[in-house]
Design an enzyme around this catalytic site. Structure first.
Site, PDB file in Angstrom:
ATOM      1  N   ARG A 282      47.880  27.377  25.854  1.00 44.70           N
ATOM      2  CA  ARG A 282      48.696  28.439  25.268  1.00 44.70           C
ATOM      3  C   ARG A 282      50.089  27.925  24.947  1.00 44.70           C
ATOM      4  NH1 ARG A 282      46.475  33.639  28.804  1.00 44.70           N
ATOM      5  NH2 ARG A 282      44.294  33.109  28.413  1.00 44.70           N
TER       6      ARG A 282
ATOM      7  N   ARG B 194      53.481  30.127  34.432  1.00 49.87           N
ATOM      8  CA  ARG B 194      53.289  30.215  32.990  1.00 49.87           C
ATOM      9  C   ARG B 194      53.346  28.810  32.413  1.00 49.87           C
ATOM     10  NH1 ARG B 194      53.849  34.646  29.647  1.00 49.87           N
ATOM     11  NH2 ARG B 194      54.745  35.838  31.368  1.00 49.87           N
TER      12      ARG B 194
ATOM     13  N   GLU C 109      49.957  39.210  37.559  1.00 49.28           N
ATOM     14  CA  GLU C 109      48.573  39.212  37.079  1.00 49.28           C
ATOM     15  C   GLU C 109      47.802  37.932  37.450  1.00 49.28           C
ATOM     16  OE1 GLU C 109      48.135  39.956  32.831  1.00 49.28           O
ATOM     17  OE2 GLU C 109      46.410  38.619  32.786  1.00 49.28           O
TER      18      GLU C 109
ATOM     19  N   SER D 150      42.155  39.520  34.549  1.00 46.15           N
ATOM     20  CA  SER D 150      42.185  40.494  33.483  1.00 46.15           C
ATOM     21  C   SER D 150      40.766  40.643  32.975  1.00 46.15           C
ATOM     22  CB  SER D 150      43.099  39.980  32.372  1.00 46.15           C
ATOM     23  OG  SER D 150      43.139  40.909  31.321  1.00 46.15           O
TER      24      SER D 150
ATOM     25  N   ARG E 261      46.754  29.656  38.127  1.00 45.79           N
ATOM     26  CA  ARG E 261      47.819  30.524  38.625  1.00 45.79           C
ATOM     27  C   ARG E 261      47.516  31.056  40.032  1.00 45.79           C
ATOM     28  NH1 ARG E 261      49.994  35.725  35.272  1.00 45.79           N
ATOM     29  NH2 ARG E 261      51.003  34.187  33.928  1.00 45.79           N
TER      30      ARG E 261
END
Length: 420
Positions: free
Chosen positions: A258, A273, A345, A348, A385
RNA sequence: GGUGGUGUCGCCUAGUGGCCGAGGGCGCACGCCUCGAAAGCGUGUGAUGGGGCAACUCAUCCGUGGGUUCAAAUCCCACCACCACCGCCA
């Protein structure tokens, strides 16, 4: 892609959905108008084409002067057909382009509003009370010689890192545990391509041209996936599945990429991140009428993982305005991060209903033998994460980390200790 | 990267410009026959879109995209995938 026929029959559903997302509902009228014009152009082309075909027959039978006369008329007809076809195609392309930009119709049970209008469905476990000042995951990772951000930045730039020693072992153990759980629950493990063609990326609901998150390899017209959801959604593209093999459940293991454009200054510390991380992702193909149930199942499997890792977390129901392009509904599990004093988070899960399947042409044969689009769903089972939550929640005063029991066999250690 | 070959309706295959508006076989479904089945015989057999309450009907689809032609599975160009061989390289 939403269903055009449904749109014709019940345009108010899309209008309501657009409003729930906080987006313009005027697109509905534009779509209906374009569709109407396209259909009449198509009808015109089709009747001209039928005439041309029957006319062509008489040309082949005729002789001499008669043939010459017929040929002249045939040429005219050919030109008319060509023009009509071009018009129908142009309108079709315009409609298609617009359809590509319309997000999925949201589930009417999804909370309305934007990013902050989520609903907390439940809270599981208690944030731990520390009798010492808890370190953040990067301090722990450095102490354990498990995470090396500096050299990651040296080699690849900011938001890149090395997992080293127990860090590497921790990630492999975690992901393997996730994969084993998925297998136990009937998923087929998959190691997927991370580079995909534009149609696969587009079909999954990501805009190849505009999405700022996607890494591109323009020279090869290939795109790095941000999740194996993309590869797994594309896996059955253009196929008609047997009804009796549904549901099909895959657990994809892949690196994810990403660009994190526009998040400058956000989560710059550590591995919360990053540009590249690893993930085990659940992906289901089900009958449309089973999608809500499957969504709950995916959520339950995510919770099973979080529970096994003894992490305190909460489950939120994401508001319509914060849903992605493809999702009709989304549940996130957020783990407590002691150093931040808030939930972040970790998982998801999205119900994409038939949206992705329609774009990718994934269908199954129903009882009457008619092809129908499947529903697709995805959900996170473990990512890099998660290391953040594991390190921080299970740390001790000396910087060591006691691994949750379920994870120990996969890592081959009970406690991560700072090297002497 | 180079050379050659291949790509047709679930599978196999026929097809070198109008008789392909895609034939045959296998498979599958239904029917006949049978106490039942097998064999045999007969019928049917895809997708997408448009129109119609419907039976049905029209158009598109022969790897993908262009082109030539009144007319393309068929001729031309490009691309893709697969196979074989050669070269290069983790």
């Amino acid at each position: 892609m939403i269903d055009l026929r449904t749109l014709r029959e019940d345009p108010d559903r899309l209008r309501a959905s657009q409003r729930a997302r906080g987006e313009d509902d005027a697109v509905v009228d534009t779509l209906l108008d374009l569709d109407e014009r396209r259909r009449s152009a198509l009808t015109r082309f089709e009747s001209l084409r039928a005439e041309q075909k029957s006319f062509g027959k008489s040309v082949s039978k005729a002789q001499g002067e008669e043939k010459a006369a017929l040929l002249a008329r045939a040429k005219e007809l050919a030109a008319e057909v060509k023009a009509a076809e071009a018009e129908a195609e142009a309108l079709g392309a315009e409609l298609d382009e617009l359809m590509q930009t319309v997000p999925n119709i949201v589930d009417e049970d999804a909370p309305h509003g934007g990013e902050d209008d989520y609903v907390v469905l439940e809270t599981c476990g208690q944030p731990r009370r520390f009798d010492f000042e808890p370190r953040d995951h990067l301090a722990l990772g450095e102490l354990l010689d498990a995470i090396d951000m500096e050299r990651g930045a040296k080699v690849s730039g900011s938001r890149f890192f090395f997992l080293k020693g127990v860090g590497a072992r921790l990630q492999l153990g975690l992901l393997n545990m996730a994969l084993q759980q998925a297998i136990a629950n009937g998923f087929t493990p998959m190691i997927t391509p991370v580079l995909v063609k534009p149609e696969t990326m587009q079909g999954t609901g990501f805009h190849v041209a505009h999405d700022k998150e996607i890494y591109r390899l323009p020279e090869d017209d290939l795109y790095l996936v941000g999740t194996s959801e993309v590869s797994l959604a594309g896996y059955h593209a253009q196929e008609i599945l047997n009804a009796d093999e549904l549901p099909l459940r895959y657990a994809g293991w892949s690196s994810c990429f990403r660009r994190e454009a526009g998040s400058y200054g956000k989560d710059t510390r550590g591995i919360i991140r990053v540009h590249q991380f690893d993930k085990v992702e659940m992906f289901s193909y089900v009958r449309p009428e089973d999608s809500r149930e499957e969504h709950r199942r995916l959520l339950a499997w995510e919770k099973e993982m979080l529970d096994a890792l003894e992490l305190p977390y909460r489950v939120i129901d994401t508001a319509a305005g914060d849903l992605g392009m493809s999702a009709a509904r989304k549940f996130d599990c957020e783990a407590w991060i002691p150093s931040q004093g808030r939930y972040r988070e970790l998982t998801s899960t999205s119900n994409c209903t038939e949206f992705q399947a329609r774009r990718l042409a994934v269908r199954f044969r129903d009882k009457d033998g008619k092809p129908q689009h499947v529903a697709t769903l995805n959900g996170t089972l473990a990512t890099t994460r998660w290391i953040v939550a594991i390190l921080e929640n299970h740390q001790q005063a000396d910087g060591s980390v006691v691994l949750p029991k379920a994870l120990r066999p996969y890592v081959g250690l009970e406690v991560l200790e700072p090297p002497k």
